[in-house]
Design an enzyme around this catalytic site. Structure first.
Site, PDB file in Angstrom:
ATOM      1  N   LYS A  93       0.842  -1.201   0.000  1.00 58.90           N
ATOM      2  CA  LYS A  93       0.000   0.000   0.000  1.00 58.90           C
ATOM      3  C   LYS A  93       0.876   1.249   0.000  1.00 58.90           C
ATOM      4  O   LYS A  93       0.601   2.213  -0.717  1.00 58.90           O
ATOM      5  CB  LYS A  93      -0.933  -0.015   1.220  1.00 58.90           C
ATOM      6  CG  LYS A  93      -2.075  -1.002   1.054  1.00 58.90           C
ATOM      7  CD  LYS A  93      -2.821  -1.316   2.340  1.00 58.90           C
ATOM      8  CE  LYS A  93      -3.821  -2.449   2.088  1.00 58.90           C
ATOM      9  NZ  LYS A  93      -4.488  -2.945   3.274  1.00 58.90           N
ATOM     10  N   GLN A 129      -4.861  -1.651   9.447  1.00 66.00           N
ATOM     11  CA  GLN A 129      -4.705  -2.995   8.878  1.00 66.00           C
ATOM     12  C   GLN A 129      -5.284  -4.034   9.835  1.00 66.00           C
ATOM     13  O   GLN A 129      -4.917  -4.082  11.008  1.00 66.00           O
ATOM     14  CB  GLN A 129      -3.206  -3.259   8.612  1.00 66.00           C
ATOM     15  CG  GLN A 129      -2.917  -4.557   7.903  1.00 66.00           C
ATOM     16  CD  GLN A 129      -3.486  -4.593   6.475  1.00 66.00           C
ATOM     17  OE1 GLN A 129      -3.361  -3.649   5.719  1.00 66.00           O
ATOM     18  NE2 GLN A 129      -4.133  -5.697   6.129  1.00 66.00           N
ATOM     19  N   ASP A 151     -11.420   2.798   3.752  1.00 67.52           N
ATOM     20  CA  ASP A 151     -11.652   1.353   3.677  1.00 67.52           C
ATOM     21  C   ASP A 151     -13.151   1.049   3.662  1.00 67.52           C
ATOM     22  O   ASP A 151     -13.557  -0.072   3.358  1.00 67.52           O
ATOM     23  CB  ASP A 151     -11.022   0.672   4.908  1.00 67.52           C
ATOM     24  CG  ASP A 151      -9.924  -0.302   4.518  1.00 67.52           C
ATOM     25  OD1 ASP A 151      -9.800  -0.605   3.314  1.00 67.52           O
ATOM     26  OD2 ASP A 151      -9.198  -0.751   5.417  1.00 67.52           O
TER      27      ASP A 151
END
Ligand code: NDP
Length: 290
Positions: A53, A97, A120
């Site tokens: 990422k 994460q 997200d």
């Protein structure tokens, strides 16, 4: 023989478009869109994702802020970091994460993210917006699947779609997205009876299960479009080696379907490209609303 849906090539094009958007944003606003990624602990797979990422962000001309915290970080300290990132004007998107260590309440941490920075799309607010048909951030993996489906099939209206898996990050948002496209949607899961015959009715199959090569060729309607989200590491033919396979038996699906995403090289590359897409959208939105 089915066509292979090349997610890698599509993702490269999308990353290119995002990079152009980032350049225009920088010229207009005098700053780069910024993504903060928070990693707690040393899970090797999570560390690989975070590194990818970061690299993709930098390649697209974005700022990447990495926060690596030890596995024993207290929940309160993580929540304090999220607050700090919420208030930081250089940060447009925040990604925590997953999975988090067991002692931390994942939902509490996700809910602490400013909805305007929820790139997200995992907060309850974003899920609610998607479910009620309002604009908001859509989780990256299902968004990537939708882009591949639209590219392949054009108008999805009226098609019958079966999604195998009902997780909050893939299955459920995928179902909402396909409903929004006016598909007739069925969500299957571990309690579904006679899964092969449920799948056999579908023009579109999205497999998000986490079971290697579970979906067989004879489960598929001839001509179906198959999106394989699964990432499973299994033993390879060569001793001591491993390989990645999806939730769909690729070779068998290629005999029955009209198009199939491979693993790797299908949905996987789309996830990060969609994260960049969402981060640019967050930056543009924050710049507009001030
Ligand atoms: P979860 O484990 O959260 O969910 C799996 C789902 O599959 C559950 O709803 C479960 O049903 C269902 N399921 C399990 N066994 C069966 C079965 N035998 N028959 C039918 N349904 C079953 O997984 P995720 O949604 O997080 O991920 C799914 C897969 O996608 C994994 O392989 C993961 O690695 C991959 N993935 C890939 C991404 C990418 O970027 N390409 C991103 C995210 C995930 P129930 O709810 O009843 O338990």
């Amino acid at each position: 023989m089915a066509d292979i849906i090349d997610g890698k090539a599509f993702a490269a094009r999308l990353r290119g478009e995002v990079a152009e958007g980032v350049a225009a944003f920088r010229a207009k606003s005098g700053r780069a869109p910024g993504l903060a990624v928070v990693l707690v602990g040393e899970d090797p797979a999570s560390a690989v994702y975070v590194r990818s990422k970061h690299k993709a962000c930098v390649a697209a001309g974005m700022e990447s802020f990495e926060h690596r915290l030890p596995a024993d970080t207290a929940e309160a300290a993580l929540l304090a970091l999220i607050e700090q990132l919420n208030a930081d004007p250089a940060v447009d998107g925040i990604l925590v994460q997953l999975p988090l260590p067991k002692h931390i309440d994942e939902m509490k941490v996700i809910e602490a993210i400013d909805p305007d920075k929820d790139v997200d799309g995992f907060t309850i607010g974003s899920a609610g917006r998607l479910a009620t048909g309002q604009d908001g951030f859509v989780p990256c993996t299902p968004l990537g699947c939708l882009m591949l489906l639209r590219d392949r099939l054009g108008d999805l209206s009226g098609k019958s779609a079966v999604i195998i898996g009902r997780s909050n990050i893939v299955g459920k948002p995928m179902a909402m997205l396909l409903l929004r496209e006016s598909c007739t949607v069925t969500i299957a899961h571990s309690r579904t009876e006679d899964l092969p015959s449920v799948v056999r009715g579908a023009d579109i199959v999205v497999a998000a299960v986490g079971r290697p090569e579970m979906v067989k060729g004879d489960w598929l309607k001839p001509g179906a479009t198959v999106i394989d989200v699964g990432i499973n590491r299994v033993a390879a033919a060569e001793e001591g080696k491993t390989k990645l396979v999806g939730d769909v038996d690729f070779a068998e699906a290629m005999e029955t379907a009209s198009a199939v995403t491979p693993v790797p090289g299908g949905v996987g590359p789309m996830t990060i490209a969609c994260l960049l897409h969402n981060t640019l959208a967050a930056a543009e939105r924050r710049e507009t609303i001030g």
